[in-house]
Motif scaffolding. Structure first.
Motif, PDB file in Angstrom:
ATOM      1  N   PHE A 103       0.826  -1.201   0.000  1.00 24.65           N
ATOM      2  CA  PHE A 103       0.000   0.000   0.000  1.00 24.65           C
ATOM      3  C   PHE A 103       0.867   1.261   0.000  1.00 24.65           C
ATOM      4  O   PHE A 103       0.584   2.229  -0.718  1.00 24.65           O
ATOM      5  CB  PHE A 103      -0.905  -0.035   1.226  1.00 24.65           C
ATOM      6  CG  PHE A 103      -1.853   1.090   1.324  1.00 24.65           C
ATOM      7  CD1 PHE A 103      -2.892   1.223   0.414  1.00 24.65           C
ATOM      8  CD2 PHE A 103      -1.732   2.020   2.329  1.00 24.65           C
ATOM      9  CE1 PHE A 103      -3.775   2.272   0.508  1.00 24.65           C
ATOM     10  CE2 PHE A 103      -2.607   3.069   2.428  1.00 24.65           C
ATOM     11  CZ  PHE A 103      -3.624   3.198   1.520  1.00 24.65           C
ATOM     12  N   SER A 104       1.927   1.240   0.770  1.00 28.73           N
ATOM     13  CA  SER A 104       2.833   2.389   0.813  1.00 28.73           C
ATOM     14  C   SER A 104       3.487   2.620  -0.543  1.00 28.73           C
ATOM     15  O   SER A 104       3.606   3.762  -1.008  1.00 28.73           O
ATOM     16  CB  SER A 104       3.909   2.159   1.876  1.00 28.73           C
ATOM     17  OG  SER A 104       3.323   1.979   3.145  1.00 28.73           O
ATOM     18  N   ALA A 152     -12.175  -5.204  -6.310  1.00 29.10           N
ATOM     19  CA  ALA A 152     -12.303  -3.919  -5.615  1.00 29.10           C
ATOM     20  C   ALA A 152     -12.692  -4.138  -4.154  1.00 29.10           C
ATOM     21  O   ALA A 152     -12.182  -3.446  -3.257  1.00 29.10           O
ATOM     22  CB  ALA A 152     -13.337  -3.046  -6.309  1.00 29.10           C
ATOM     23  N   LEU A 153     -13.565  -5.086  -3.917  1.00 23.20           N
ATOM     24  CA  LEU A 153     -13.996  -5.342  -2.544  1.00 23.20           C
ATOM     25  C   LEU A 153     -12.827  -5.819  -1.688  1.00 23.20           C
ATOM     26  O   LEU A 153     -12.634  -5.363  -0.551  1.00 23.20           O
ATOM     27  CB  LEU A 153     -15.113  -6.388  -2.539  1.00 23.20           C
ATOM     28  CG  LEU A 153     -15.804  -6.593  -1.198  1.00 23.20           C
ATOM     29  CD1 LEU A 153     -16.626  -5.366  -0.836  1.00 23.20           C
ATOM     30  CD2 LEU A 153     -16.681  -7.837  -1.217  1.00 23.20           C
ATOM     31  N   ASP A 155      -9.593  -5.279  -2.121  1.00 21.56           N
ATOM     32  CA  ASP A 155      -8.653  -4.190  -1.861  1.00 21.56           C
ATOM     33  C   ASP A 155      -9.257  -3.134  -0.944  1.00 21.56           C
ATOM     34  O   ASP A 155      -8.568  -2.574  -0.081  1.00 21.56           O
ATOM     35  CB  ASP A 155      -8.210  -3.555  -3.193  1.00 21.56           C
ATOM     36  CG  ASP A 155      -7.202  -4.431  -3.924  1.00 21.56           C
ATOM     37  OD1 ASP A 155      -6.746  -5.416  -3.321  1.00 21.56           O
ATOM     38  OD2 ASP A 155      -6.877  -4.133  -5.096  1.00 21.56           O
ATOM     39  N   GLY A 156     -10.529  -2.847  -1.123  1.00 19.75           N
ATOM     40  CA  GLY A 156     -11.184  -1.866  -0.261  1.00 19.75           C
ATOM     41  C   GLY A 156     -11.207  -2.316   1.187  1.00 19.75           C
ATOM     42  O   GLY A 156     -10.889  -1.552   2.094  1.00 19.75           O
ATOM     43  N   LEU A 157     -11.565  -3.566   1.402  1.00 19.19           N
ATOM     44  CA  LEU A 157     -11.576  -4.099   2.769  1.00 19.19           C
ATOM     45  C   LEU A 157     -10.172  -4.054   3.364  1.00 19.19           C
ATOM     46  O   LEU A 157      -9.984  -3.697   4.532  1.00 19.19           O
ATOM     47  CB  LEU A 157     -12.107  -5.533   2.773  1.00 19.19           C
ATOM     48  CG  LEU A 157     -13.613  -5.698   2.544  1.00 19.19           C
ATOM     49  CD1 LEU A 157     -13.977  -7.174   2.373  1.00 19.19           C
ATOM     50  CD2 LEU A 157     -14.413  -5.083   3.676  1.00 19.19           C
ATOM     51  N   VAL A 159      -7.707  -2.002   2.659  1.00 14.02           N
ATOM     52  CA  VAL A 159      -7.369  -0.621   2.997  1.00 14.02           C
ATOM     53  C   VAL A 159      -8.047  -0.210   4.305  1.00 14.02           C
ATOM     54  O   VAL A 159      -7.437   0.434   5.158  1.00 14.02           O
ATOM     55  CB  VAL A 159      -7.786   0.336   1.862  1.00 14.02           C
ATOM     56  CG1 VAL A 159      -7.746   1.782   2.331  1.00 14.02           C
ATOM     57  CG2 VAL A 159      -6.880   0.148   0.664  1.00 14.02           C
ATOM     58  N   HIS A 160      -9.281  -0.611   4.475  1.00 12.17           N
ATOM     59  CA  HIS A 160      -9.998  -0.226   5.685  1.00 12.17           C
ATOM     60  C   HIS A 160      -9.368  -0.837   6.930  1.00 12.17           C
ATOM     61  O   HIS A 160      -9.373  -0.230   8.007  1.00 12.17           O
ATOM     62  CB  HIS A 160     -11.465  -0.629   5.565  1.00 12.17           C
ATOM     63  CG  HIS A 160     -12.249   0.266   4.655  1.00 12.17           C
ATOM     64  ND1 HIS A 160     -13.582   0.094   4.387  1.00 12.17           N
ATOM     65  CD2 HIS A 160     -11.864   1.354   3.942  1.00 12.17           C
ATOM     66  CE1 HIS A 160     -13.995   1.034   3.557  1.00 12.17           C
ATOM     67  NE2 HIS A 160     -12.964   1.804   3.262  1.00 12.17           N
ATOM     68  N   LEU A 162      -6.073  -1.652   7.136  1.00 15.58           N
ATOM     69  CA  LEU A 162      -4.790  -0.958   7.299  1.00 15.58           C
ATOM     70  C   LEU A 162      -4.985   0.399   7.960  1.00 15.58           C
ATOM     71  O   LEU A 162      -4.164   0.834   8.772  1.00 15.58           O
ATOM     72  CB  LEU A 162      -4.112  -0.767   5.937  1.00 15.58           C
ATOM     73  CG  LEU A 162      -3.630  -2.031   5.232  1.00 15.58           C
ATOM     74  CD1 LEU A 162      -2.924  -1.674   3.938  1.00 15.58           C
ATOM     75  CD2 LEU A 162      -2.711  -2.830   6.134  1.00 15.58           C
ATOM     76  N   ALA A 163      -6.083   1.051   7.637  1.00  8.92           N
ATOM     77  CA  ALA A 163      -6.335   2.375   8.194  1.00  8.92           C
ATOM     78  C   ALA A 163      -6.864   2.299   9.620  1.00  8.92           C
ATOM     79  O   ALA A 163      -7.057   3.328  10.263  1.00  8.92           O
ATOM     80  CB  ALA A 163      -7.327   3.130   7.314  1.00  8.92           C
ATOM     81  N   HIS A 165      -9.760   1.172  10.414  1.00  2.70           N
ATOM     82  CA  HIS A 165     -11.196   1.398  10.420  1.00  2.70           C
ATOM     83  C   HIS A 165     -11.976   0.101  10.630  1.00  2.70           C
ATOM     84  O   HIS A 165     -13.068   0.099  11.201  1.00  2.70           O
ATOM     85  CB  HIS A 165     -11.627   2.053   9.103  1.00  2.70           C
ATOM     86  CG  HIS A 165     -13.106   2.260   8.975  1.00  2.70           C
ATOM     87  ND1 HIS A 165     -13.853   1.637   8.017  1.00  2.70           N
ATOM     88  CD2 HIS A 165     -13.953   2.996   9.712  1.00  2.70           C
ATOM     89  CE1 HIS A 165     -15.115   2.007   8.165  1.00  2.70           C
ATOM     90  NE2 HIS A 165     -15.208   2.828   9.167  1.00  2.70           N
ATOM     91  N   LEU A 166     -11.418  -0.983  10.161  1.00  2.03           N
ATOM     92  CA  LEU A 166     -12.020  -2.296  10.380  1.00  2.03           C
ATOM     93  C   LEU A 166     -11.027  -3.183  11.129  1.00  2.03           C
ATOM     94  O   LEU A 166      -9.824  -3.016  10.995  1.00  2.03           O
ATOM     95  CB  LEU A 166     -12.344  -2.973   9.034  1.00  2.03           C
ATOM     96  CG  LEU A 166     -13.579  -2.568   8.244  1.00  2.03           C
ATOM     97  CD1 LEU A 166     -13.717  -3.462   7.009  1.00  2.03           C
ATOM     98  CD2 LEU A 166     -14.823  -2.651   9.105  1.00  2.03           C
ATOM     99  N   GLN A 174     -16.828  -9.995   6.377  1.00  2.37           N
ATOM    100  CA  GLN A 174     -17.365  -9.321   5.194  1.00  2.37           C
ATOM    101  C   GLN A 174     -17.085 -10.117   3.926  1.00  2.37           C
ATOM    102  O   GLN A 174     -17.971 -10.319   3.096  1.00  2.37           O
ATOM    103  CB  GLN A 174     -16.759  -7.923   5.068  1.00  2.37           C
ATOM    104  CG  GLN A 174     -17.390  -6.890   5.965  1.00  2.37           C
ATOM    105  CD  GLN A 174     -18.790  -6.545   5.525  1.00  2.37           C
ATOM    106  OE1 GLN A 174     -19.070  -6.450   4.333  1.00  2.37           O
ATOM    107  NE2 GLN A 174     -19.695  -6.406   6.474  1.00  2.37           N
TER     108      GLN A 174
END
Lengths: 184, 184
Positions: A103-104, A152-153, A155-157, A159-160, A162-163, A165-166, A174
């Motif tokens: 991601f970085s 997309a799902l 990668d989106g999950l 990212v969430h 890593l941030a 958020h999840l 999920q």
DNA sequence: ACCTTTGTAACACAGTCGTGCGATAATGAG
DNA sequence: CTCATTATCGCACGACTGTGTTACAAAGGT
């Protein structure tokens, strides 16, 4: 000494710096310190900083890609697909570190065409995998749409997570839910 | 002079540097040059580099968030939801730049707790929005699952466009398809 | 007219950056 | 043994970094 082995070793040090201190802390000297060699030694294996970064990016990505393609082809469809996809997602400490690194590099690639090229290759490979998996999962639906959405799902999950958020547990649930609806 | 207006102006300069040259090029001096002021002037409005970055991160995010919350509540459900979500996604040059900036800050936040905090706030806000939209879209399904999935899909598709893996057109079509299945 | 506050600029400082260069071993062919 | 090649290191250089300090101009109250 084997040149390529050492290059891989140095690339791994780049990854460790990113995972521990963040991508902003990557420099020739920090990587040298992390790897245990001198900065002068680094220059024997990589001419410039950009070369080191590009190789490290490619290296980390290839490591994950090869691990996936070497996995047993999903036979128990649902669980097999889940296992393959989770291999790229931050479910444990090791894979969390790998995802952080990837991601970085992706963010770095937004301002560096050389890194961007490496990443686009990885994305198309990953998409091809999703396409293959989607073909196994669905029967009549549009395979391409299913593949892109799954990609997309995933990668989106990631990212969430890593941030922060999840939690990784929620992420897995999920993914599981979605695969369940897909196979139903 | 109005302190806050100038701070916003400088934050915008940070964004322009990120969008044009990448996040690795952000420094006090590059931002000063971009904004047209001296580096000494910057120090009057931000004590440290970290303060500037944190403010700029918050600023760009708030800008998008406020634009969304000020939008008319989706009445024509399908198209309204689509319009709201697209507001955060790289569909045109302006929003592509905004997404690039947000994404770059996200990567920076992986190694900087101060930036990470700003971003988690944004994620929960965005999730709340998705939750609200999901409640409008589905009737009997689990709202939380739908919201989280939609949120992840939106961010995943955005990342794929930023990385050059998807065109914005394909991204919009993907979102449209998914919303279509959701409302069916 | 004077002085205080405030905005802006310029510069100094120590530190770190990427990179190039020379020194020192080690290795192996002739 | 000799000598060329290779690996490794340490250091020096100029450029750039963030930050602190000082100087100066403009403005506004007294």
């Amino acid at each position: 000494m084997d040149h390529d082995v050492r290059r891989q070793e140095l690339a791994a040090a780049v990854g460790r710096v990113i995972a521990r201190d963040g991508v902003a802390e990557v420099s020739i000297r920090s990587v040298a310190a992390e790897s245990g060699w001198s900065s002068g030694a680094l220059r024997h294996y990589f001419g410039t900083r950009g070369e080191l970064l590009a190789f490290a990016c490619e290296q980390v990505i290839d490591q994950v890609t090869e691990r996936i393609t070497a996995m047993p082809v999903p036979d128990g469809v649902r669980e097999g697909v889940k296992a393959v996809l989770l291999e790229t997602m931050p479910v444990d400490e090791r894979r969390h570190a790998e995802a952080t690194i990837a991601f970085s590099f992706l963010a770095l690639g937004l301002g560096d065409p050389a890194l961007a090229r490496v990443h686009r290759l990885q994305f198309t490979k990953m998409y091809e995998l999703c396409r293959q998996l989607a073909a196994h999962l669905t029967v009549g639906d549009d395979v391409e749409t299913t593949a892109r959405r799954l990609h997309a799902l995933v990668d989106g999950l990631s990212v969430h997570v890593l941030a922060g958020h999840l939690t990784s547990g929620e992420m897995v649930r999920q993914l599981d839910d979605y695969l369940g609806e897909l196979t139903a």
